[in-house]
Design a protein around this motif. Structure first.
Motif, PDB file in Angstrom:
ATOM      1  N   LEU A 293      12.806 -47.341  14.930  1.00 41.15           N
ATOM      2  CA  LEU A 293      11.796 -46.289  15.064  1.00 41.15           C
ATOM      3  C   LEU A 293      11.787 -45.714  16.481  1.00 41.15           C
ATOM      4  CD1 LEU A 293       8.803 -47.799  13.044  1.00 41.15           C
ATOM      5  CD2 LEU A 293      10.580 -46.215  12.243  1.00 41.15           C
TER       6      LEU A 293
ATOM      7  N   GLU B  68      11.174 -51.923  14.814  1.00 42.08           N
ATOM      8  CA  GLU B  68      10.621 -51.185  15.954  1.00 42.08           C
ATOM      9  C   GLU B  68      11.719 -50.522  16.784  1.00 42.08           C
ATOM     10  OE1 GLU B  68       7.524 -50.352  16.373  1.00 42.08           O
ATOM     11  OE2 GLU B  68       6.935 -51.554  14.647  1.00 42.08           O
TER      12      GLU B  68
ATOM     13  N   ALA C  30       4.055 -45.653   9.031  1.00 42.31           N
ATOM     14  CA  ALA C  30       2.953 -46.405   9.649  1.00 42.31           C
ATOM     15  C   ALA C  30       2.335 -47.396   8.668  1.00 42.31           C
ATOM     16  CB  ALA C  30       1.882 -45.442  10.154  1.00 42.31           C
TER      17      ALA C  30
ATOM     18  N   GLU D 167       6.346 -40.461  11.364  1.00 38.40           N
ATOM     19  CA  GLU D 167       5.525 -41.563  11.882  1.00 38.40           C
ATOM     20  C   GLU D 167       4.446 -41.965  10.891  1.00 38.40           C
ATOM     21  OE1 GLU D 167       7.816 -40.144  15.226  1.00 38.40           O
ATOM     22  OE2 GLU D 167       6.636 -39.046  13.760  1.00 38.40           O
ATOM     23  N   ASP D 168       3.782 -40.981  10.264  1.00 39.57           N
ATOM     24  CA  ASP D 168       2.760 -41.305   9.271  1.00 39.57           C
ATOM     25  C   ASP D 168       3.368 -41.983   8.049  1.00 39.57           C
ATOM     26  OD1 ASP D 168       0.703 -40.310  10.832  1.00 39.57           O
ATOM     27  OD2 ASP D 168       0.608 -38.381   9.779  1.00 39.57           O
TER      28      ASP D 168
ATOM     29  N   THR E  27       8.477 -32.311  15.010  1.00 41.03           N
ATOM     30  CA  THR E  27       7.598 -33.434  15.355  1.00 41.03           C
ATOM     31  C   THR E  27       6.331 -33.521  14.520  1.00 41.03           C
ATOM     32  OG1 THR E  27       6.468 -32.160  17.082  1.00 41.03           O
ATOM     33  CG2 THR E  27       8.369 -33.493  17.749  1.00 41.03           C
TER      34      THR E  27
ATOM     35  N   THR F  39       4.189 -36.460   8.563  1.00 39.70           N
ATOM     36  CA  THR F  39       5.147 -36.738   9.635  1.00 39.70           C
ATOM     37  C   THR F  39       5.907 -38.030   9.318  1.00 39.70           C
ATOM     38  OG1 THR F  39       3.641 -38.088  10.960  1.00 39.70           O
ATOM     39  CG2 THR F  39       3.636 -35.682  11.384  1.00 39.70           C
TER      40      THR F  39
ATOM     41  N   THR G  54      11.687 -38.189   4.718  1.00 40.51           N
ATOM     42  CA  THR G  54      10.303 -38.627   4.906  1.00 40.51           C
ATOM     43  C   THR G  54       9.567 -38.575   3.573  1.00 40.51           C
ATOM     44  OG1 THR G  54      10.254 -37.948   7.224  1.00 40.51           O
ATOM     45  CG2 THR G  54       8.126 -38.115   6.102  1.00 40.51           C
TER      46      THR G  54
ATOM     47  N   ARG H 283      17.866 -42.241  11.353  1.00 40.47           N
ATOM     48  CA  ARG H 283      18.271 -42.564  12.721  1.00 40.47           C
ATOM     49  C   ARG H 283      19.737 -42.183  12.964  1.00 40.47           C
ATOM     50  NH1 ARG H 283      21.208 -46.128  15.133  1.00 40.47           N
ATOM     51  NH2 ARG H 283      21.538 -47.393  13.269  1.00 40.47           N
TER      52      ARG H 283
ATOM     53  N   ARG I 277      12.567 -41.757  17.730  1.00 36.55           N
ATOM     54  CA  ARG I 277      11.708 -40.975  18.632  1.00 36.55           C
ATOM     55  C   ARG I 277      12.473 -40.534  19.875  1.00 36.55           C
ATOM     56  NH1 ARG I 277       8.137 -45.035  17.125  1.00 36.55           N
ATOM     57  NH2 ARG I 277       8.553 -46.169  19.056  1.00 36.55           N
TER      58      ARG I 277
END
Length: 160
Positions: free
Chosen positions: A98, A95, A31, A27-28, A18, A25, A146, A57, A102
């Protein structure tokens, strides 16, 4: 393995998956990505950020399903793991992808943190794989892609 050691290992795996530790990450990395850049494929690269997000995914869901269900059905490599290039991705599709990443990550971490599961025990329907290996696979695979997302963002001049 004694309970405190297993708890410590579980926490380290959770942080690795995580938080990224020494890496950005996931997410970063995604973003603030302008919607128009989701599907852009830089010159001499084979895929867009959208294709990488979808690959993360799909692969993560595959690992989760393998790790948690004896009814697991293997995907065909590489066709089932990669989506074709598209010209546009809606905000809702972005969205949703993503959110699924998660959610599946959290579901996998619940498997890992469940003290009823021996991280070292072979998954009965596998070929010697165990939850520890699958956790490290998710961490490694997601970190690799990533980093690719960050590189593409740099090439597109939309990184920090």
């Amino acid at each position: 393995m004694e309970t405190s050691q297993q708890s410590s290992l579980m926490k380290e795996l959770e942080d690795l998956i995580t938080k990224g530790n020494a890496h950005v990450t996931f997410e970063d990395a995604v973003a603030g990505l302008p919607p128009a850049m989701r599907t852009m494929v830089p010159e001499n690269l084979p895929y867009s950020i959208w294709q990488l997000v979808e690959h993360v995914r799909i692969a993560q869901k595959d690992i989760l399903e393998f790790s948690s269900s004896e009814d697991y059905e293997a995907l065909d490599w590489p066709d089932d793991y990669w989506t074709p290039a598209v010209e546009n991705v809606s905000d809702s599709a972005w969205e949703q992808s993503l959110a699924e990443i998660r959610s599946d990550r959290n579901r996998f971490l619940e498997l890992v943190k469940n003290e009823k599961h021996d991280l070292y025990a072979a998954i009965p329907w596998g070929n010697g794989q165990n939850l520890l290996r699958e956790a490290m696979l998710i961490a490694d695979h997601n970190a690799y892609h990533t980093a690719e997302i960050v590189v593409i963002r740099r090439l597109l001049k939309c990184w920090k």
